[in-house]
Write an enzyme that holds these catalytic residues in place. Structure first.
Site, PDB file in Angstrom:
ATOM      1  N   SER A   1      40.650  87.389   5.502  1.00 15.42           N
ATOM      2  CA  SER A   1      39.951  87.625   4.031  1.00 15.42           C
ATOM      3  C   SER A   1      38.578  87.005   3.938  1.00 15.42           C
ATOM      4  O   SER A   1      37.653  87.425   3.007  1.00 15.42           O
ATOM      5  CB  SER A   1      41.183  86.980   3.035  1.00 15.42           C
ATOM      6  OG  SER A   1      42.351  87.650   3.247  1.00 15.42           O
TER       7      SER A   1
ATOM      8  N   LYS B   1      42.837  76.064  -6.341  1.00 17.31           N
ATOM      9  CA  LYS B   1      42.060  77.106  -5.487  1.00 17.31           C
ATOM     10  C   LYS B   1      41.414  77.950  -6.443  1.00 17.31           C
ATOM     11  O   LYS B   1      41.872  78.244  -7.296  1.00 17.31           O
ATOM     12  CB  LYS B   1      43.113  77.691  -4.480  1.00 17.31           C
ATOM     13  CG  LYS B   1      42.693  77.479  -3.177  1.00 17.31           C
ATOM     14  CD  LYS B   1      43.846  78.092  -2.139  1.00 17.31           C
ATOM     15  CE  LYS B   1      43.203  78.998  -0.950  1.00 17.31           C
ATOM     16  NZ  LYS B   1      44.386  79.300  -0.284  1.00 17.31           N
TER      17      LYS B   1
ATOM     18  N   HIS C   1      47.248  92.254   7.254  1.00 22.07           N
ATOM     19  CA  HIS C   1      48.270  91.837   6.445  1.00 22.07           C
ATOM     20  C   HIS C   1      49.125  93.064   6.216  1.00 22.07           C
ATOM     21  O   HIS C   1      50.381  93.002   6.451  1.00 22.07           O
ATOM     22  CB  HIS C   1      47.855  91.668   4.834  1.00 22.07           C
ATOM     23  CG  HIS C   1      46.914  90.168   4.564  1.00 22.07           C
ATOM     24  ND1 HIS C   1      46.010  90.166   4.165  1.00 22.07           N
ATOM     25  CD2 HIS C   1      47.383  88.778   5.280  1.00 22.07           C
ATOM     26  CE1 HIS C   1      45.636  89.026   4.336  1.00 22.07           C
ATOM     27  NE2 HIS C   1      46.383  87.986   4.788  1.00 22.07           N
TER      28      HIS C   1
ATOM     29  N   ARG D   1      47.433  84.422  14.304  1.00 26.38           N
ATOM     30  CA  ARG D   1      46.042  85.034  14.988  1.00 26.38           C
ATOM     31  C   ARG D   1      45.748  84.348  16.237  1.00 26.38           C
ATOM     32  O   ARG D   1      45.252  85.044  17.037  1.00 26.38           O
ATOM     33  CB  ARG D   1      45.214  85.505  14.033  1.00 26.38           C
ATOM     34  CG  ARG D   1      45.285  86.455  13.031  1.00 26.38           C
ATOM     35  CD  ARG D   1      44.389  86.433  11.843  1.00 26.38           C
ATOM     36  NE  ARG D   1      44.768  85.020  10.941  1.00 26.38           N
ATOM     37  CZ  ARG D   1      43.904  84.795   9.982  1.00 26.38           C
ATOM     38  NH1 ARG D   1      43.114  85.492   9.354  1.00 26.38           N
ATOM     39  NH2 ARG D   1      44.523  83.623   9.302  1.00 26.38           N
TER      40      ARG D   1
HETATM   41  P1  ADP Z   1      47.149  81.785   3.189  1.00 22.52           P
HETATM   42  O1  ADP Z   1      46.135  81.178   1.819  1.00 22.52           O
HETATM   43  O2  ADP Z   1      48.401  81.453   2.719  1.00 22.52           O
HETATM   44  O3  ADP Z   1      46.579  81.506   4.602  1.00 22.52           O
HETATM   45  P2  ADP Z   1      46.165  84.424   3.387  1.00 22.52           P
HETATM   46  O4  ADP Z   1      46.330  85.714   2.611  1.00 22.52           O
HETATM   47  O5  ADP Z   1      44.905  84.172   4.149  1.00 22.52           O
HETATM   48  O6  ADP Z   1      46.930  83.366   2.986  1.00 22.52           O
HETATM   49  O7  ADP Z   1      47.161  84.745   4.975  1.00 22.52           O
HETATM   50  C1  ADP Z   1      48.572  84.945   4.636  1.00 22.52           C
HETATM   51  C2  ADP Z   1      49.240  85.385   6.044  1.00 22.52           C
HETATM   52  O8  ADP Z   1      48.710  86.495   6.728  1.00 22.52           O
HETATM   53  C3  ADP Z   1      48.971  84.254   7.058  1.00 22.52           C
HETATM   54  O9  ADP Z   1      50.338  83.980   7.745  1.00 22.52           O
HETATM   55  C4  ADP Z   1      48.078  84.533   7.943  1.00 22.52           C
HETATM   56  O10 ADP Z   1      48.002  84.081   9.082  1.00 22.52           O
HETATM   57  C5  ADP Z   1      48.238  85.952   7.912  1.00 22.52           C
HETATM   58  N1  ADP Z   1      46.979  87.051   8.346  1.00 22.52           N
HETATM   59  C6  ADP Z   1      45.943  86.829   7.889  1.00 22.52           C
HETATM   60  N2  ADP Z   1      45.096  87.830   8.516  1.00 22.52           N
HETATM   61  C7  ADP Z   1      45.870  88.350   9.462  1.00 22.52           C
HETATM   62  C8  ADP Z   1      45.732  89.330  10.470  1.00 22.52           C
HETATM   63  N3  ADP Z   1      44.373  90.009  10.632  1.00 22.52           N
HETATM   64  N4  ADP Z   1      46.963  89.961  11.132  1.00 22.52           N
HETATM   65  C9  ADP Z   1      47.826  89.046  11.017  1.00 22.52           C
HETATM   66  N5  ADP Z   1      48.155  88.262  10.152  1.00 22.52           N
HETATM   67  C10 ADP Z   1      47.117  87.836   9.336  1.00 22.52           C
END
Ligand code: ADP
Length: 153
Positions: free
Chosen positions: A128, A41, A17, A90
Site C-alpha cells: 500500500s 494513524k 490483499h 511477504r
Molecule cells: P497493517 O497496517 O496491519 O500492516 P496492511 O493493510 O498494510 O495493514 O496489511 C494487511 C496484511 O496484508 C498484512 O498481514 C500484510 O502483511 C499483508 N499484505 C500486504 N501486502 C501484501 C501482499 N502484496 N501480499 C500478501 N500479503 C500482503
C-alpha cells in the site's frame, strides 16, 4: 463455523490483499476483512472509500464481509466469534513484525490462531505504501489494485 478476521489498514486494498483473501477462502466458512481504526494513524484514503472498494472487490462472494473496528484485534475477533486471524507474509521484515504480534495475541487470547499466507511471486512486491506514493505523485497505480477499485473515484 470457521470464521477468520483479516485485519489491516488497507490504505488502499491491493491485489496482494485480494489474492490472500481468495486463496484463504477454501479454509474458512467466512472471512471478515476488518479495517482497523487507529486514532494515532493518518490515512490517505477515507474509511468509507476503503470499505466500499473492498466490498466492490468481493461483491460476488457472500462469505466475505467487510467491517471496521477500534481497539485490540483479539477483542474484535471475540465479538464476531472468529477463532482465526489471517495475515500475509511477504518477506523477513513482515516475518519479524508479524511474529511479535502473533505471539502477543496468542498470550492475550489462547483460543485464537494466527494463520499466515505467502503471496504469489508476482504479487510479493505490491504494498500500500508504494501505491500511495504513486497516487501522491500523480501516477497510475491501477495495475496494483483489484479491478473493481478506481483510486480516482
Ligand atoms: P497493517 O497496517 O496491519 O500492516 P496492511 O493493510 O498494510 O495493514 O496489511 C494487511 C496484511 O496484508 C498484512 O498481514 C500484510 O502483511 C499483508 N499484505 C500486504 N501486502 C501484501 C501482499 N502484496 N501480499 C500478501 N500479503 C500482503
Amino acid at each position: 463455523m470457521k470464521i477468520a478476521v483479516f485485519p489491516g489498514s488497507f490504505d488502499p486494498f491491493t491485489k496482494g490483499h485480494e489474492s490472500i483473501v481468495r486463496r484463504a477462502l477454501p479454509l474458512f466458512d467466512q472471512i471478515i476483512i476488518a479495517i482497523g481504526i487507529n486514532a494515532e494513524k493518518k490515512y490517505m484514503f477515507p474509511l468509507e472509500k476503503r470499505e466500499n472498494w473492498i466490498r466492490a472487490t468481493f461483491a460476488d462472494l457472500p462469505n466475505v464481509r467487510v467491517e471496521n473496528y477500534t481497539g485490540l484485534t483479539v477483542n474484535y475477533c471475540r465479538s464476531v466469534k472468529a477463532n482465526y486471524i489471517l495475515r500475509g507474509l511477504r518477506n523477513t521484515v513482515d516475518l519479524e513484525f508479524e511474529k511479535g504480534i502473533a505471539q502477543l495475541n496468542k498470550t492475550l487470547a489462547t483460543e485464537i490462531e494466527t494463520v499466515f499466507m505467502m503471496p504469489t511471486l508476482e504479487l510479493s512486491a505490491i504494498n500500500s505504501t508504494i501505491i500511495r506514493d504513486i497516487v501522491r505523485n500523480g501516477g497510475d497505480a491501477s495495475a496494483f489494485v483489484p479491478s473493481a477499485i478506481d483510486l480516482k473515484n
